[in-house]
Design a protein around this motif. Structure first.
Motif, mmCIF file in Angstrom:
data_model
loop_
_atom_site.group_PDB
_atom_site.id
_atom_site.type_symbol
_atom_site.label_atom_id
_atom_site.label_comp_id
_atom_site.label_asym_id
_atom_site.label_seq_id
_atom_site.Cartn_x
_atom_site.Cartn_y
_atom_site.Cartn_z
ATOM 1 N N ASP A 37 0.926 -1.233 0.242
ATOM 2 C CA ASP A 37 0.078 0.009 0.061
ATOM 3 C C ASP A 37 0.874 1.317 -0.047
ATOM 4 O OD1 ASP A 37 -2.339 1.744 0.177
ATOM 5 O OD2 ASP A 37 -2.990 0.362 1.669
ATOM 6 N N SER A 38 0.477 2.505 -0.638
ATOM 7 C CA SER A 38 1.236 3.719 -0.584
ATOM 8 C C SER A 38 1.130 4.381 0.686
ATOM 9 C CB SER A 38 0.281 4.618 -1.551
ATOM 10 O OG SER A 38 0.584 4.040 -2.796
ATOM 11 N N SER A 39 0.266 4.069 1.698
ATOM 12 C CA SER A 39 0.326 4.572 2.910
ATOM 13 C C SER A 39 -0.006 3.617 4.067
ATOM 14 C CB SER A 39 -0.578 5.696 3.153
ATOM 15 O OG SER A 39 -1.921 5.272 2.989
ATOM 16 N N GLU A 40 0.338 3.922 5.156
ATOM 17 C CA GLU A 40 0.410 2.960 6.401
ATOM 18 C C GLU A 40 -1.163 3.005 7.090
ATOM 19 O OE1 GLU A 40 2.280 1.948 10.623
ATOM 20 O OE2 GLU A 40 3.596 2.551 9.061
ATOM 21 N N TRP A 41 -1.706 3.988 6.872
ATOM 22 C CA TRP A 41 -2.969 4.494 7.300
ATOM 23 C C TRP A 41 -3.643 5.614 6.768
ATOM 24 C CZ3 TRP A 41 -3.356 8.967 10.212
ATOM 25 C CH2 TRP A 41 -2.251 9.682 10.661
ATOM 26 N N ASP A 42 -4.768 5.643 6.942
ATOM 27 C CA ASP A 42 -5.303 7.093 6.183
ATOM 28 C C ASP A 42 -5.543 8.258 7.159
ATOM 29 O OD1 ASP A 42 -8.077 7.380 7.166
ATOM 30 O OD2 ASP A 42 -8.453 5.494 6.818
ATOM 31 N N GLY A 44 -7.808 10.415 7.405
ATOM 32 C CA GLY A 44 -9.182 10.688 7.909
ATOM 33 C C GLY A 44 -9.433 10.052 8.997
ATOM 34 N N SER A 45 -9.449 8.812 8.882
ATOM 35 C CA SER A 45 -9.996 8.008 10.148
ATOM 36 C C SER A 45 -9.051 7.679 11.332
ATOM 37 C CB SER A 45 -10.499 6.624 9.601
ATOM 38 O OG SER A 45 -9.512 5.698 9.328
ATOM 39 N N GLY A 46 -7.553 7.647 10.777
ATOM 40 C CA GLY A 46 -6.668 7.334 11.898
ATOM 41 C C GLY A 46 -6.741 5.821 12.005
ATOM 42 N N GLY A 47 -7.253 4.997 11.264
ATOM 43 C CA GLY A 47 -7.327 3.439 11.333
ATOM 44 C C GLY A 47 -6.071 3.041 11.127
ATOM 45 N N TRP A 48 -5.439 2.100 12.139
ATOM 46 C CA TRP A 48 -4.163 1.445 12.116
ATOM 47 C C TRP A 48 -3.079 2.369 12.475
ATOM 48 C CZ3 TRP A 48 -4.429 -3.570 11.891
ATOM 49 C CH2 TRP A 48 -5.488 -3.988 11.229
ATOM 50 N N LYS A 49 -3.339 3.372 12.944
ATOM 51 C CA LYS A 49 -2.350 4.507 13.199
ATOM 52 C C LYS A 49 -1.670 3.905 14.629
ATOM 53 C CE LYS A 49 -1.638 9.429 14.142
ATOM 54 N NZ LYS A 49 -2.286 10.890 14.494
ATOM 55 N N PRO A 50 -0.394 3.787 14.557
ATOM 56 C CA PRO A 50 0.573 3.592 15.653
ATOM 57 C C PRO A 50 0.455 4.444 16.700
ATOM 58 C CG PRO A 50 1.745 3.365 13.669
ATOM 59 C CD PRO A 50 0.572 4.081 13.292
ATOM 60 N N GLU A 52 2.470 5.338 18.771
ATOM 61 C CA GLU A 52 3.789 6.259 18.717
ATOM 62 C C GLU A 52 3.673 7.570 17.855
ATOM 63 O OE1 GLU A 52 5.212 2.719 16.539
ATOM 64 O OE2 GLU A 52 3.984 3.105 18.319
ATOM 65 N N ASP A 53 2.645 7.441 16.971
ATOM 66 C CA ASP A 53 2.548 8.471 15.758
ATOM 67 C C ASP A 53 1.268 9.312 15.953
ATOM 68 O OD1 ASP A 53 4.740 7.635 14.521
ATOM 69 O OD2 ASP A 53 3.655 6.249 13.180
ATOM 70 N N ARG A 54 0.526 9.113 17.343
ATOM 71 C CA ARG A 54 -0.782 9.789 17.434
ATOM 72 C C ARG A 54 -0.632 11.141 17.381
ATOM 73 N NH1 ARG A 54 -1.087 6.821 22.917
ATOM 74 N NH2 ARG A 54 0.385 8.088 24.000
ATOM 75 N N ASN A 55 0.342 11.876 17.799
ATOM 76 C CA ASN A 55 0.735 13.083 18.054
ATOM 77 C C ASN A 55 1.407 13.813 16.781
ATOM 78 O OD1 ASN A 55 -0.943 13.511 20.452
ATOM 79 N ND2 ASN A 55 0.785 12.655 21.554
ATOM 80 N N PRO A 57 2.177 14.961 12.950
ATOM 81 C CA PRO A 57 1.376 15.389 11.754
ATOM 82 C C PRO A 57 0.891 14.149 10.700
ATOM 83 C CG PRO A 57 3.101 17.044 12.014
ATOM 84 C CD PRO A 57 3.388 15.840 12.922
ATOM 85 N N THR A 58 -0.265 14.149 10.134
ATOM 86 C CA THR A 58 -0.563 13.008 9.120
ATOM 87 C C THR A 58 0.527 12.873 8.253
ATOM 88 O OG1 THR A 58 -2.822 13.503 9.639
ATOM 89 C CG2 THR A 58 -2.230 12.173 7.688
ATOM 90 N N HIS A 59 0.701 13.913 7.481
ATOM 91 C CA HIS A 59 1.503 13.371 6.238
ATOM 92 C C HIS A 59 2.934 13.311 6.728
ATOM 93 C CE1 HIS A 59 2.462 17.629 7.504
ATOM 94 N NE2 HIS A 59 3.851 17.470 6.923
ATOM 95 N N HIS A 60 3.562 13.143 7.710
ATOM 96 C CA HIS A 60 5.043 12.687 8.005
ATOM 97 C C HIS A 60 4.907 11.030 8.399
ATOM 98 C CE1 HIS A 60 6.777 16.569 7.907
ATOM 99 N NE2 HIS A 60 6.015 17.281 8.661
ATOM 100 N N CYS A 61 3.731 10.767 9.051
ATOM 101 C CA CYS A 61 3.844 9.253 9.498
ATOM 102 C C CYS A 61 3.175 8.297 8.753
ATOM 103 C CB CYS A 61 3.658 9.329 11.043
ATOM 104 S SG CYS A 61 2.079 9.778 11.629
ATOM 105 N N THR A 62 2.328 8.753 7.885
ATOM 106 C CA THR A 62 1.421 7.638 7.061
ATOM 107 C C THR A 62 2.461 7.038 5.996
ATOM 108 O OG1 THR A 62 0.766 9.400 5.408
ATOM 109 C CG2 THR A 62 -0.563 9.274 7.330
ATOM 110 N N THR A 63 3.346 7.524 5.651
ATOM 111 C CA THR A 63 4.108 6.899 4.567
ATOM 112 C C THR A 63 5.854 6.393 5.028
ATOM 113 O OG1 THR A 63 4.867 8.986 3.555
ATOM 114 C CG2 THR A 63 2.813 7.833 2.788
ATOM 115 N N PRO A 64 5.875 5.650 6.130
ATOM 116 C CA PRO A 64 7.295 5.362 6.572
ATOM 117 C C PRO A 64 8.150 4.676 5.698
ATOM 118 C CG PRO A 64 5.737 3.936 7.746
ATOM 119 C CD PRO A 64 4.637 4.923 6.794
ATOM 120 N N THR A 65 7.578 3.892 4.571
ATOM 121 C CA THR A 65 8.235 3.295 3.771
ATOM 122 C C THR A 65 8.656 4.150 2.426
ATOM 123 O OG1 THR A 65 6.401 2.453 2.497
ATOM 124 C CG2 THR A 65 7.540 1.045 4.317
#
Length: 93
Positions: A37-42, A44-50, A52-55, A57-65
């Motif tokens: 997948d292109s992103s680890e979690w979306d 909008g919903s924060g589904g599957w958000k680790p 340690e990444d909850r605080n 910004p979205t654009h910095h942690c949705t694409t760790p690979t």
């Protein structure tokens, strides 16, 4: 490994949802292998958000690979369950 393939963006020429993914050699219904997948979690919903990444910004942690499939889609790879040596198939959604 395994799970299911998302069919959220099938071609308009295919009226069946989900699109059948059968082995081209023996016609057996193929099983999903990995989904890349292109992103680890979306964002909008924060589904599957680790946790340690909850605080962060979205654009910095949705694409760790830093892998992008197509236009931010996902790559599904399928294998024949009857004969592993049959060619694999893939689909980008």
């Amino acid at each position: 490994m395994g799970g299911f393939a998302s069919w959220h963006a099938i071609d308009s020429c295919h009226a069946i949802d989900p699109y059948p993914m059968d082995c081209l050699t023996c016609a057996a219904p193929m099983r999903p292998l990995p989904t890349i997948d292109s992103s680890e979690w979306d964002g909008g919903s924060g589904g599957w958000k680790p946790l340690e990444d909850r605080n962060r910004p979205t654009h910095h942690c949705t694409t760790p690979t830093e892998i992008t499939v197509g236009r931010w889609g996902e790559l599904n790879i399928f294998a024949c369950p009857d004969e592993p040596e049959h060619p694999h198939r893939w689909r980008i959604q």
